[in-house]
Design a protein around this motif. Structure first.
Motif, PDB file in Angstrom:
ATOM      1  N   ARG A 302       0.854  -1.196   0.000  1.00  0.00           N
ATOM      2  CA  ARG A 302       0.000   0.000   0.000  1.00  0.00           C
ATOM      3  C   ARG A 302       0.884   1.239   0.000  1.00  0.00           C
ATOM      4  NH1 ARG A 302      -2.483  -3.442   3.745  1.00  0.00           N
ATOM      5  NH2 ARG A 302      -4.660  -3.960   3.283  1.00  0.00           N
ATOM      6  N   ARG A 303       0.422   2.267  -0.679  1.00  0.00           N
ATOM      7  CA  ARG A 303       1.139   3.537  -0.703  1.00  0.00           C
ATOM      8  C   ARG A 303       0.381   4.537   0.150  1.00  0.00           C
ATOM      9  NH1 ARG A 303       2.568   6.731  -6.203  1.00  0.00           N
ATOM     10  NH2 ARG A 303       0.379   7.322  -6.012  1.00  0.00           N
ATOM     11  N   LEU A 304       0.991   4.926   1.282  1.00  0.00           N
ATOM     12  CA  LEU A 304       0.369   5.905   2.171  1.00  0.00           C
ATOM     13  C   LEU A 304       0.607   7.323   1.687  1.00  0.00           C
ATOM     14  CD1 LEU A 304       1.320   4.382   5.641  1.00  0.00           C
ATOM     15  CD2 LEU A 304      -0.712   3.955   4.252  1.00  0.00           C
ATOM     16  N   GLN A 305       1.734   7.538   1.031  1.00  0.00           N
ATOM     17  CA  GLN A 305       2.146   8.832   0.519  1.00  0.00           C
ATOM     18  C   GLN A 305       3.088   8.550  -0.640  1.00  0.00           C
ATOM     19  OE1 GLN A 305       4.840  11.559   2.692  1.00  0.00           O
ATOM     20  NE2 GLN A 305       3.041  12.803   3.173  1.00  0.00           N
ATOM     21  N   PRO A 306       3.301   9.470  -1.563  1.00  0.00           N
ATOM     22  CA  PRO A 306       4.234   9.173  -2.649  1.00  0.00           C
ATOM     23  C   PRO A 306       5.585   8.650  -2.193  1.00  0.00           C
ATOM     24  CG  PRO A 306       3.058  11.209  -3.119  1.00  0.00           C
ATOM     25  CD  PRO A 306       2.617  10.771  -1.765  1.00  0.00           C
ATOM     26  N   ALA A 307       6.036   9.067  -1.007  1.00  0.00           N
ATOM     27  CA  ALA A 307       7.355   8.647  -0.545  1.00  0.00           C
ATOM     28  C   ALA A 307       7.312   7.456   0.398  1.00  0.00           C
ATOM     29  CB  ALA A 307       8.070   9.814   0.143  1.00  0.00           C
ATOM     30  N   VAL A 308       6.137   7.006   0.832  1.00  0.00           N
ATOM     31  CA  VAL A 308       6.027   5.967   1.853  1.00  0.00           C
ATOM     32  C   VAL A 308       5.151   4.839   1.336  1.00  0.00           C
ATOM     33  CG1 VAL A 308       5.380   5.430   4.229  1.00  0.00           C
ATOM     34  CG2 VAL A 308       6.296   7.692   3.670  1.00  0.00           C
ATOM     35  N   ALA A 309       5.707   3.613   1.344  1.00  0.00           N
ATOM     36  CA  ALA A 309       4.964   2.407   0.979  1.00  0.00           C
ATOM     37  C   ALA A 309       5.053   1.425   2.138  1.00  0.00           C
ATOM     38  CB  ALA A 309       5.519   1.786  -0.294  1.00  0.00           C
ATOM     39  N   VAL A 310       3.917   0.827   2.495  1.00  0.00           N
ATOM     40  CA  VAL A 310       3.842  -0.118   3.610  1.00  0.00           C
ATOM     41  C   VAL A 310       3.382  -1.461   3.060  1.00  0.00           C
ATOM     42  CG1 VAL A 310       2.757  -0.649   5.818  1.00  0.00           C
ATOM     43  CG2 VAL A 310       3.359   1.708   5.269  1.00  0.00           C
ATOM     44  N   ALA A 311       4.084  -2.517   3.451  1.00  0.00           N
ATOM     45  CA  ALA A 311       3.730  -3.871   3.044  1.00  0.00           C
ATOM     46  C   ALA A 311       3.216  -4.637   4.262  1.00  0.00           C
ATOM     47  CB  ALA A 311       4.932  -4.597   2.446  1.00  0.00           C
ATOM     48  N   THR A 312       2.081  -5.288   4.117  1.00  0.00           N
ATOM     49  CA  THR A 312       1.523  -6.140   5.164  1.00  0.00           C
ATOM     50  C   THR A 312       1.501  -7.574   4.660  1.00  0.00           C
ATOM     51  OG1 THR A 312      -0.715  -5.683   4.344  1.00  0.00           O
ATOM     52  CG2 THR A 312       0.112  -4.293   6.135  1.00  0.00           C
ATOM     53  N   TRP A 313       1.596  -8.513   5.598  1.00  0.00           N
ATOM     54  CA  TRP A 313       1.553  -9.918   5.225  1.00  0.00           C
ATOM     55  C   TRP A 313       0.191 -10.267   4.636  1.00  0.00           C
ATOM     56  CZ3 TRP A 313       6.152 -11.664   4.771  1.00  0.00           C
ATOM     57  CH2 TRP A 313       7.154 -11.313   5.661  1.00  0.00           C
ATOM     58  N   LYS A 314       0.207 -11.151   3.676  1.00  0.00           N
ATOM     59  CA  LYS A 314      -0.998 -11.511   2.936  1.00  0.00           C
ATOM     60  C   LYS A 314      -2.074 -12.014   3.886  1.00  0.00           C
ATOM     61  CE  LYS A 314      -2.091 -11.698  -1.555  1.00  0.00           C
ATOM     62  NZ  LYS A 314      -1.781 -10.645  -2.530  1.00  0.00           N
ATOM     63  N   GLY A 315      -3.264 -11.412   3.797  1.00  0.00           N
ATOM     64  CA  GLY A 315      -4.386 -11.828   4.626  1.00  0.00           C
ATOM     65  C   GLY A 315      -4.301 -11.398   6.064  1.00  0.00           C
ATOM     66  N   GLU A 316      -3.295 -10.580   6.422  1.00  0.00           N
ATOM     67  CA  GLU A 316      -3.130 -10.126   7.802  1.00  0.00           C
ATOM     68  C   GLU A 316      -3.006  -8.606   7.834  1.00  0.00           C
ATOM     69  OE1 GLU A 316       0.117 -12.044   9.683  1.00  0.00           O
ATOM     70  OE2 GLU A 316      -0.505 -14.087   9.145  1.00  0.00           O
ATOM     71  N   ASP A 317      -2.990  -8.099   9.069  1.00  0.00           N
ATOM     72  CA  ASP A 317      -2.819  -6.662   9.276  1.00  0.00           C
ATOM     73  C   ASP A 317      -1.442  -6.360   9.853  1.00  0.00           C
ATOM     74  OD1 ASP A 317      -3.750  -4.030   9.136  1.00  0.00           O
ATOM     75  OD2 ASP A 317      -4.316  -4.044  11.256  1.00  0.00           O
ATOM     76  N   THR A 318      -0.565  -7.350   9.867  1.00  0.00           N
ATOM     77  CA  THR A 318       0.760  -7.188  10.438  1.00  0.00           C
ATOM     78  C   THR A 318       1.705  -6.580   9.405  1.00  0.00           C
ATOM     79  OG1 THR A 318       0.383  -9.154  11.777  1.00  0.00           O
ATOM     80  CG2 THR A 318       2.640  -8.343  11.635  1.00  0.00           C
ATOM     81  N   VAL A 319       2.454  -5.562   9.814  1.00  0.00           N
ATOM     82  CA  VAL A 319       3.363  -4.869   8.907  1.00  0.00           C
ATOM     83  C   VAL A 319       4.598  -5.731   8.672  1.00  0.00           C
ATOM     84  CG1 VAL A 319       4.770  -2.809   8.561  1.00  0.00           C
ATOM     85  CG2 VAL A 319       2.539  -2.619   9.657  1.00  0.00           C
ATOM     86  N   ALA A 320       4.924  -5.957   7.390  1.00  0.00           N
ATOM     87  CA  ALA A 320       6.130  -6.703   7.030  1.00  0.00           C
ATOM     88  C   ALA A 320       7.337  -5.781   6.909  1.00  0.00           C
ATOM     89  CB  ALA A 320       5.905  -7.458   5.723  1.00  0.00           C
ATOM     90  N   PHE A 321       7.177  -4.665   6.221  1.00  0.00           N
ATOM     91  CA  PHE A 321       8.251  -3.689   6.103  1.00  0.00           C
ATOM     92  C   PHE A 321       7.650  -2.360   5.654  1.00  0.00           C
ATOM     93  CE2 PHE A 321       7.975  -5.640   1.915  1.00  0.00           C
ATOM     94  CZ  PHE A 321       8.024  -4.555   1.060  1.00  0.00           C
ATOM     95  N   VAL A 322       8.424  -1.294   5.841  1.00  0.00           N
ATOM     96  CA  VAL A 322       8.078   0.057   5.391  1.00  0.00           C
ATOM     97  C   VAL A 322       9.215   0.554   4.514  1.00  0.00           C
ATOM     98  CG1 VAL A 322       7.550   2.420   6.066  1.00  0.00           C
ATOM     99  CG2 VAL A 322       6.720   0.526   7.464  1.00  0.00           C
ATOM    100  N   MET A 323       8.898   1.023   3.331  1.00  0.00           N
ATOM    101  CA  MET A 323       9.898   1.534   2.393  1.00  0.00           C
ATOM    102  C   MET A 323       9.665   3.029   2.178  1.00  0.00           C
ATOM    103  SD  MET A 323      10.727   0.355  -1.535  1.00  0.00           S
ATOM    104  CE  MET A 323       9.254   1.157  -2.170  1.00  0.00           C
TER     105      MET A 323
END
Length: 525
Positions: A302-323
């Motif tokens: 998911r892209r929260l802002q042009p500079a921030v992308a957040v990845a969550t584990w498939k089917g979960e709400d747990t954050v995998a990494f933030v880029m």
């Protein structure tokens, strides 16, 4: 503001409010007894009320002068003045020693802001002992160690020492800011060599590494709890840096209320219990959930802002990494010269003079564009002498045609496939049809006008095909308040690669370009 003092202030203010709401400080009058006002100076006029802010005590002199009579109006004015001080100025009711102890927990920027609250705080915030500790913390010798107990000499107060006593008031505060200015001028002189293609300093990465600059991500939960995460990897490119936070320790994305990115400087001696210097780079509200723009078998991006992308584990709400993607334009200043609550802002120069040329603001642009992933470049190009054709200003946007659909010689192929590799803890993968777009638009004086570094996705196009290319047609778009980018691509079937057949950049006609472009467009028409 620095952390660590908040709980103390909250509990102290709560105690003051509790005492204020309890008259007589917890004492109750005997049954049938009421507190009565003391007689006035003449025996007939009432003095200050026993239940008022004065507690029935009369001040040594009447307000407004000496020798006057205590009239009811004067008593009310005096009690109203005391009430306003008691209700609004909690901190000024504290002894100066306690206020100085609280101020000693602040960093330099917060202490400087506090000095503008009132004259009292201006004097307290200029205390030399506080600024001496801040100076030693930031610029003191790294090799200093405390002496053994047997060799410790009797402690001497530096304020009564003859050498220290001769120093003027505010010596350490002035010394601190003078040293900061010298340090800033030193690394700014190292960044004067500018790359003519990108318009950016060549030594940005080297200066960041020499100053030991890093970044921290702070996530604030809905409960108020803050989680600070250190970066796991950082990748530098021609005009951008990708910082990945992926070593775990994240709360669930649905519990996160806001996200803040700070620039920090490692390796400095910090006072015990005091936080290090942090410069706010960006902050955003995560409660919107962001926009989905990619994923694979393991993560959803998911892209929260042009500079921030957040990845969550498939089917979960747990954050995998933030880029986080950061453009190198003023990245050193943004990482060091901001405050913990306010990001760095570039000083505004004088407005340019339009002159007599009606085409000022319509031509002479340059574009430096890089498409890349976390590990490699997909495309890099420099485009010069871009101009706005007649009638190219629509809906308040100035249109620059970088790659024309009708000019086959301008079409460019992409090297490799468009996919964004990722790694988190022991797992790794790649998100297809996603990459990072880093763009620097230079004005006619070759100064950066619009800088953007953002994660983008390739989506299918619905319009007519481009020329006679055989293959699927795609679009890559980016839009923010600074402008718009639209790129048309064709995926060639035989070669199995992407070809850029159209690239258009639109920037708003505002600020220093508005009058010049409006005058130039009217002349061209």
């Amino acid at each position: 503001m620095a952390t660590g003092r908040g709980s103390f202030l909250q509990s102290f203010l709560e105690g003051l409010r509790r005492n204020r709401t309890e008259p007589n400080c917890g004492r109750t009058a005997a049954p049938g007894r009421q507190y009565r006002a003391a007689p006035g100076p003449t025996g007939s006029e009432p003095g200050p009320r026993a239940d008022g802010p004065t507690g029935g005590k009369r001040p040594p002199n009447p307000p407004g002068g000496t020798g006057g009579r205590w009239t009811p109006t004067r008593i009310k004015e005096y009690e109203a003045d005391l009430t306003s001080q008691s209700d609004d100025n909690f901190m000024e009711r504290l002894p100066s020693e306690i206020v100085l102890k609280i101020l000693s927990y602040l960093d330099a920027s917060s202490l400087f802001c506090v000095s503008h609250v009132s004259k009292t705080f201006q004097q307290l915030a200029a205390d030399d002992e506080i600024w001496r500790k801040i100076y030693v913390s930031d610029f003191g010798s790294q090799s200093w160690r405390p002496k053994p107990a047997a060799d410790v000499l009797p402690e001497v107060d530096w304020r009564v020492n003859s050498a220290a006593a001769r120093r003027p008031a505010g010596h350490w505060k002035k010394t601190y800011f003078r040293t900061v200015r010298q340090e800033v001028n030193k690394w700014r002189s190292e960044m004067r060599d500018v790359n003519p293609n990108s318009g950016l300093p060549r030594s940005t990465e080297r200066v960041l590494r020499s100053l030991k600059v890093s970044w921290q991500l702070t996530l604030t939960c809905r409960s108020g709890r803050e989680v600070t995460v250190e970066p796991s990897r950082a990748h530098f490119f021609q005009s951008s840096a990708i910082v990945v936070f992926g070593d775990g320790g994240f709360p669930r994305l649905g519990q996160v209320r806001s996200l803040r990115l700070y620039g920090v400087r490692k390796g400095r001696s910090l006072r015990a219990g005091r936080p290090g210097w942090r410069s706010l780079i960006l902050q955003l509200d995560t409660r919107t959930g962001g926009r989905f723009f990619g994923g694979d078998e393991l993560v959803t991006l998911r892209r929260l802002q042009p500079a921030v992308a957040v990845a969550t584990w498939k089917g979960e709400d747990t954050v995998a990494f933030v880029m986080v993607t950061l453009h190198l334009h003023h990245l050193v200043e943004r990482s060091l010269l901001g405050s913990p609550v306010c990001p760095y802002s570039e000083p505004l120069g004088p407005p340019p003079v339009g002159g007599l040329d009606p085409e000022v603001g319509l031509q002479g642009y340059s574009l430096h564009l890089v498409l890349h992933t976390t590990g490699s470049e997909i495309m890099a190009g420099n485009f010069r002498q871009l101009c706005c054709r007649p009638g190219g200003i629509q809906h308040g946007l100035l249109e620059l045609s970088v790659i024309s659909r009708n000019n086959v010689s301008q079409h460019r192929s992409l090297s490799g496939v468009i996919k964004l590799p990722w790694r988190s803890a022991a797992l790794e993968g790649s998100v297809e049809n996603c990459c990072v777009m880093t763009m620097t638009l230079l004005d006619d004086s070759q100064k950066p006008l619009w800088c953007v570094s953002s994660s983008v996705a390739v989506v299918g196009a619905t319009g007519p095909p481009a020329l006679d290319y055989a293959g699927e047609h795609f679009l890559m778009r980016h839009c923010d308040p600074g402008g718009q980018v639209t790129m048309s691509l064709v995926r060639l079937t035989e070669q199995r690669q992407f070809l850029v057949v159209d690239l258009v950049v639109r920037v708003p006609v505002a600020g220093r370009h508005q009058r010049a472009t409006a005058r130039g467009a009217s002349c061209l028409r």
